[in-house]
Enzyme design. Structure first.
Site, mmCIF file in Angstrom:
data_model
loop_
_atom_site.group_PDB
_atom_site.id
_atom_site.type_symbol
_atom_site.label_atom_id
_atom_site.label_comp_id
_atom_site.label_asym_id
_atom_site.label_seq_id
_atom_site.Cartn_x
_atom_site.Cartn_y
_atom_site.Cartn_z
ATOM 1 N N LYS A 124 -34.938 20.133 51.636
ATOM 2 C CA LYS A 124 -34.586 18.793 51.170
ATOM 3 C C LYS A 124 -34.938 17.820 52.280
ATOM 4 C CE LYS A 124 -32.889 17.092 47.395
ATOM 5 N NZ LYS A 124 -32.841 17.675 46.043
ATOM 6 N N ASP A 164 -36.320 12.812 44.327
ATOM 7 C CA ASP A 164 -34.883 12.997 44.108
ATOM 8 C C ASP A 164 -34.366 11.574 43.900
ATOM 9 O OD1 ASP A 164 -32.661 15.222 44.420
ATOM 10 O OD2 ASP A 164 -31.852 13.472 45.417
HETATM 11 O O1 2IT Z 1 -32.650 18.517 43.158
HETATM 12 C C1 2IT Z 1 -33.766 18.900 42.745
HETATM 13 O O2 2IT Z 1 -33.924 20.027 42.279
HETATM 14 C C2 2IT Z 1 -34.885 17.965 42.839
HETATM 15 N N1 2IT Z 1 -34.679 16.847 43.271
HETATM 16 C C3 2IT Z 1 -36.245 18.383 42.429
HETATM 17 C C4 2IT Z 1 -36.927 19.081 43.555
HETATM 18 C C5 2IT Z 1 -38.365 19.448 43.309
HETATM 19 O O3 2IT Z 1 -38.974 19.980 44.256
HETATM 20 O O4 2IT Z 1 -38.899 19.217 42.223
#
Ligand code: 2IT
Length: 447
Positions: A124, A164
């Site tokens: 993240k 996100d």
């Molecule tokens: O919380 C999540 O799963 C996302 N924000 C998507 C992450 C992604 O790599 O598509």
């Protein structure tokens, strides 16, 4: 497993990082029993290793706003776990972003990605940049400055960011443009959530919300219920809420509430296609006000300031906004108003007290890492298309998404069915994700 000891150690090493500690506590509580049946996990200190990120990048992001003033933000990328594949997870731009928030999200992402059936590790990232009130040019300059640092940390086989909260297709475009310029790499697979004409997957924008509704359908079916005609209250009006509202309406449910930081809009006759389209305009405006829906559709959407979506009577509650957005008091209010199901779409959207209340009072509940995994799963499908230089049709992607959500639901049932027959979806999701990551870590030795 000595959960209390592990938590005490973690709290001492990461003081005040409450969201991170909350996410770890929830997982450890639900895997304890299974963990204790595997002495090989204990011997390899799987849990002690799994709760710490592999590495954290922190960097300064300096950019110039429209007034010509120099602004400085902090940027982060947390590569949490690579046991089952390259690091994968979104970027969050929000004024409240701090390492604790991104650590909790990276930890959750690791288990969620394991549930998708695809080979993706957890990560993240993001920034305390606040998109509210920013112009398009400011968003672009910030994204470019952010990528000037981030590009060194990522790559299509190393770490693949996506969107996100606060990061959608527009931001991914600006980020990708700058990545290409700096890295001189033209592999589209370095980011997901791209535009459809430059390597993006059809249905990625819809995928989190669509997947959440497919999961909800399976959950309801298993409980002998049906979504048709049911009243749905959802929070937020961003990308995830938009996808969820679209699919809920398509499946025959009636979306009676959406909300924002400023309050709630009740929609007594159910959301319309025009309103769903308008949610996209509301996001693009960067105003962050749900009241705009009521201004646009007077009499049809009724705004109440300071209230949450959980104050509106409904059958099904879908938190689609932010962590800890639904408290125990909200859970009680929901039940008092007739709600009997809550599928958490946001990451850790429900506070622990709310989850326990739902579980102890016969309200169907499923956690975000299972319900919202369709988003990252479709990112995984985007990576597959990019790696093989092809583009699937909407039907191909939707069929695969459907299959994945069904498989996630099956994993929850397999690991979450209790001796009395009821399904604990929290346990099911946590144990299923944990077993996959733990086994992979074990097989790869002490690293
Ligand atoms: O919380 C999540 O799963 C996302 N924000 C998507 C992450 C992604 O790599 O598509």
């Amino acid at each position: 497993m000595k959960t209390a000891e592990i938590m005490a150690n973690l709290a001492a090493k990461h003081p005040g990082e409450n969201e991170y500690l909350q996410a770890v506590q929830e997982v450890l509580e639900s895997i304890e029993e299974v963990y204790n049946q595997h002495p090989e996990f204990e011997k390899a200190k799987i849990v002690e290793r799994m709760v710490e990120p592999d590495r954290i990048f922190t960097f300064r992001v300096t950019w110039v706003d429209d007034k010509g003033e120099v602004q400085t933000n902090l940027g982060y990328r947390i590569q949490f776990n690579s046991a089952i594949g390259p690091y994968k997870g979104g970027l969050r731009f929000h004024k409240a972003v701090v390492p604790s928030m991104l650590k909790f999200l990276g930890f959750e992402q690791t288990f969620k990605n394991a549930l998708t059936t695809l080979p993706m590790g957890g990560a993240k990232g993001g920034s305390d940049f606040d998109p509210v009130g920013k112009s398009n040019d400011e968003i672009m300059r910030f994204c470019q400055a952010f990528m000037q640092e981030l590009w060194q940390c990522i790559g299509p086989d190393q770490d693949i960011p996506a969107g996100d909260v606060g990061v959608g297709g527009r931001e991914i475009g600006f980020l990708y443009g700058m990545y290409k310029k700096l890295a001189r790499e033209y592999n589209t697979g370095v980011l997901t959530g791209k535009g459809a004409t430059w390597g993006g997957s059809i249905l990625r924008p819809e995928a989190t919300g669509f997947g959440a509704l497919y999961f909800t359908q399976h959950l309801l079916q298993t409980a002998g219920k049906d979504i048709v005609g049911k009243k749905v209250a959802l929070s937020g009006f961003g990308n995830v809420a938009w996808g969820a509202a679209t699919k809920a309406k398509e499946l025959g449910a009636k979306v009676v509430a959406i909300s924002g930081p400023d309050g709630v809009c009740e929609i007594p006759d159910g959301i319309t296609d025009e309103m769903i389209d308008y949610m996209l305009d509301m996001r693009a405006s960067n105003r962050n006000k749900v009241e705009d829906m009521a201004t646009k559709f007077p009499g049809k959407a009724i705004f109440t300031p300071g209230k949450k979506a959980w104050s509106i009577p409904c059958d099904i509650a879908l938190p689609c906004a932010f962590q800890n957005e639904l408290s125990e008091d909200d859970a009680k209010e929901l039940q008092a108003n007739g709600c009997w199901c809550c599928c958490e779409v946001s990451n850790m959207g429900c506070q622990p007290g709310a989850i326990h209340y739902f579980q102890n009072n016969g309200i169907l509940f499923a956690p975000g890492k299972a319900v919202n995994a369709g988003g990252v799963a479709t990112s995984g499908l985007e990576m597959t298309q990019n790696a093989s230089h092809i583009s699937w049709s909407a039907k191909e992607v939707d069929d695969k998404l459907h299959f994945i959500m069904q498989s996630i639901h099956e994993q929850c049932v397999k690991y979450g069915t209790q001796p009395d027959g009821h399904i604990d979806y929290v346990k099911g999701a946590n144990i299923a994700g944990f077993m996959k990551v733990a086994t992979a870590m074990l097989e790869q030795g002490i690293i």
